[in-house]
Design a protein around this motif. Structure first.
Motif, PDB file in Angstrom:
ATOM      1  N   ALA B  62       1.201  -1.264   0.156  1.00  0.00           N
ATOM      2  CA  ALA B  62      -0.088  -0.010  -0.196  1.00  0.00           C
ATOM      3  C   ALA B  62       0.568   1.265  -0.110  1.00  0.00           C
ATOM      4  CB  ALA B  62      -1.083   0.026   1.394  1.00  0.00           C
ATOM      5  N   ILE B  63       2.472   1.623   0.415  1.00  0.00           N
ATOM      6  CA  ILE B  63       2.983   1.861   0.505  1.00  0.00           C
ATOM      7  C   ILE B  63       4.116   2.827  -0.235  1.00  0.00           C
ATOM      8  CG2 ILE B  63       4.586   3.491   2.594  1.00  0.00           C
ATOM      9  CD1 ILE B  63       4.141   1.467   3.874  1.00  0.00           C
ATOM     10  N   THR B  64       3.889   1.354  -0.824  1.00  0.00           N
ATOM     11  CA  THR B  64       5.429   1.648  -1.934  1.00  0.00           C
ATOM     12  C   THR B  64       4.592   2.111  -3.614  1.00  0.00           C
ATOM     13  OG1 THR B  64       5.340  -0.358  -2.651  1.00  0.00           O
ATOM     14  CG2 THR B  64       6.679  -0.366  -1.258  1.00  0.00           C
ATOM     15  N   GLN B  89       5.147  -9.088  -9.170  1.00  0.00           N
ATOM     16  CA  GLN B  89       4.800  -7.868  -7.588  1.00  0.00           C
ATOM     17  C   GLN B  89       5.861 -10.004  -7.275  1.00  0.00           C
ATOM     18  OE1 GLN B  89       4.296  -5.466  -6.979  1.00  0.00           O
ATOM     19  NE2 GLN B  89       5.639  -5.668  -5.132  1.00  0.00           N
ATOM     20  N   ARG B  90       6.719  -8.696  -6.502  1.00  0.00           N
ATOM     21  CA  ARG B  90       7.798  -9.121  -5.737  1.00  0.00           C
ATOM     22  C   ARG B  90       8.028  -8.177  -4.867  1.00  0.00           C
ATOM     23  NH1 ARG B  90      13.252 -10.008  -5.674  1.00  0.00           N
ATOM     24  NH2 ARG B  90      13.677  -8.844  -7.924  1.00  0.00           N
ATOM     25  N   PHE B  91       9.157  -9.100  -3.656  1.00  0.00           N
ATOM     26  CA  PHE B  91       9.439  -8.490  -1.929  1.00  0.00           C
ATOM     27  C   PHE B  91      10.856  -9.021  -1.944  1.00  0.00           C
ATOM     28  CE2 PHE B  91       5.000  -7.656  -1.493  1.00  0.00           C
ATOM     29  CZ  PHE B  91       4.891  -6.549  -1.736  1.00  0.00           C
ATOM     30  N   ALA B  92      11.707  -8.148  -1.486  1.00  0.00           N
ATOM     31  CA  ALA B  92      13.149  -8.401  -0.987  1.00  0.00           C
ATOM     32  C   ALA B  92      13.120  -8.015   0.774  1.00  0.00           C
ATOM     33  CB  ALA B  92      13.925  -8.505  -1.627  1.00  0.00           C
ATOM     34  N   GLY B 125      10.937   0.366  -5.535  1.00  0.00           N
ATOM     35  CA  GLY B 125      10.325   0.994  -4.425  1.00  0.00           C
ATOM     36  C   GLY B 125      11.456   0.470  -3.637  1.00  0.00           C
ATOM     37  N   ASP B 126      12.372   0.965  -3.130  1.00  0.00           N
ATOM     38  CA  ASP B 126      13.438   1.113  -2.015  1.00  0.00           C
ATOM     39  C   ASP B 126      13.225   1.469  -0.637  1.00  0.00           C
ATOM     40  OD1 ASP B 126      15.364  -0.500  -3.150  1.00  0.00           O
ATOM     41  OD2 ASP B 126      15.800   1.106  -4.526  1.00  0.00           O
ATOM     42  N   VAL B 127      12.207   0.512   0.114  1.00  0.00           N
ATOM     43  CA  VAL B 127      11.806   1.231   1.757  1.00  0.00           C
ATOM     44  C   VAL B 127      12.679   1.187   2.780  1.00  0.00           C
ATOM     45  CG1 VAL B 127       9.812   0.906   3.339  1.00  0.00           C
ATOM     46  CG2 VAL B 127       9.856   0.471   0.846  1.00  0.00           C
ATOM     47  N   THR B 137      12.506  -3.991  -0.191  1.00  0.00           N
ATOM     48  CA  THR B 137      12.301  -3.752  -1.549  1.00  0.00           C
ATOM     49  C   THR B 137      11.289  -4.191  -2.627  1.00  0.00           C
ATOM     50  OG1 THR B 137      14.461  -2.596  -1.967  1.00  0.00           O
ATOM     51  CG2 THR B 137      13.500  -3.015  -4.263  1.00  0.00           C
ATOM     52  N   ALA B 138      10.422  -3.564  -3.151  1.00  0.00           N
ATOM     53  CA  ALA B 138       9.619  -3.879  -3.852  1.00  0.00           C
ATOM     54  C   ALA B 138      10.015  -3.499  -5.419  1.00  0.00           C
ATOM     55  CB  ALA B 138       7.862  -3.407  -3.781  1.00  0.00           C
ATOM     56  N   PHE B 139       9.477  -4.890  -6.079  1.00  0.00           N
ATOM     57  CA  PHE B 139       9.146  -4.904  -6.922  1.00  0.00           C
ATOM     58  C   PHE B 139       8.350  -5.005  -8.251  1.00  0.00           C
ATOM     59  CE2 PHE B 139      13.442  -6.655  -5.137  1.00  0.00           C
ATOM     60  CZ  PHE B 139      14.468  -5.681  -6.131  1.00  0.00           C
TER      61      PHE B 139
END
Lengths: 144, 158
Positions: B62-64, B89-92, B125-127, B137-139
């Motif tokens: 929701a933020i990214t 969608q991917r998250f690391a 998106g680097d958080v 990080t969200a891709f």
């Protein structure tokens, strides 16, 4: 950031407990509010049909959230998930009735990645109405 | 309309911090039907070694996505936003998001390309937290489809 499942106890092919997640229109309204995604294709049938969808569809991110529960429930600590990705291949169609749709998720250990970091790759499948709704659904999980 | 390829590699300034609240995490956990106590009970989260309740893995989207939206609505990029669907969608994660975090997102357009008439934009998106440390990080792969949506087989239209 450790999990309840020991790396030493897990082999390639180990199956995670499968789970099914029901989704109704009410689920989608609630998810829209919680996530801030108010795209009308997730709650307005007229709009969904106008843009060529068969009916209202679930948020892809909702399906993604449900699928990883098979991993977090298995691992115990959700922080064990160090990487998670999916491809949205088919929509989860949610009819306007009391039953809605069902997302059926299975997972198994596909690879042991790193003995030092105790990480494994879990491959997930998510189906609804007999069709795969996610592709390349994979999580990297750090075990105890 | 062709996308402006020169946008590949472009980064945007970090967003104003988003403050993660316990009750927002609870609302999200309830919306996905997940009763894991790490999401709602601070004591349970602390027993797992977290400073406060943590957020489910996909909460941070929701933020990214809000940050990514500013990027893809950049008129210079030339993306037809009305045709955009969420492809991948991917998250690391470096660590889970927890209540009390103040998170800023730095968005970068990783690639811009056309394939079979579809236009594909990859946004990263680097958080980071308040201390500037990496959280996740969200891709996000967004696809602007060639024609008006017709089949309903392309996943999650946004």
């Amino acid at each position: 950031m450790t999990a309840g499942i020991a790396y030493a106890d897990v082999e390639v092919g180990t199956e995670l407990p499968a789970a099914s997640f029901p989704v109704t229109r009410a689920t989608l309204v609630r998810y829209a509010g919680a996530s801030g995604d108010f795209n009308p294709i997730h709650w307005n049938e007229r709009f969904a049909r106008e843009v060529g969808l068969p009916d209202v569809i679930a948020h892809g991110m909702f399906t993604m959230a449900e699928a990883v529960r098979v991993v977090t429930d298995w691992a115990g600590d959700p922080a064990a998930v160090v990487e998670y990705g999916v491809r949205f291949t088919k929509p989860v169609v949610v009819p306007d009735d009391d039953t809605g749709a069902l997302i059926e998720v299975t997972g198994k250990v596909a690879a042991r990645l790193d003995d030092e970091a105790r990480t494994v790759r879990v491959d997930l499948t998510a189906r609804s109405a007999g069709q795969k709704v996610l592709g390349m659904a994979r999580a990297v999980v750090r075990l105890a | 309309m062709a996308l402006d390829q020169s946008f590949a590699g472009r980064s945007y300034p970090p967003t104003e911090p988003y403050e993660v609240g316990r009750e927002k995490i609870r609302e999200f956990a309830e919306a996905i039907g997940d009763a894991n106590p790490a999401y709602t009970d601070p004591a349970a989260a602390r027993r797992l070694g977290h400073p406060d309740v943590i957020a489910p893995p996909t909460f941070v989207f929701a933020i990214t996505y809000r940050a990514a939206e500013q990027v893809i609505r950049d008129p210079g990029l030339g993306l037809d936003y009305s045709r955009v669907v969420h492809g991948d969608q991917r998250f690391a994660y470096t660590r889970p998001v927890h209540a009390g975090d103040r998170l800023a997102v730095t968005s970068t357009i990783e690639s811009v390309r056309s394939m079979a008439g579809n236009e594909i934009v990859d946004v990263r998106g680097d958080v980071h937290d308040e201390k500037g440390e990496h959280v996740v990080t969200a891709f996000t792969k967004l696809v602007a489809r060639k024609q008006e949506p017709a089949t309903g087989s392309e996943g999650d239209a946004r």
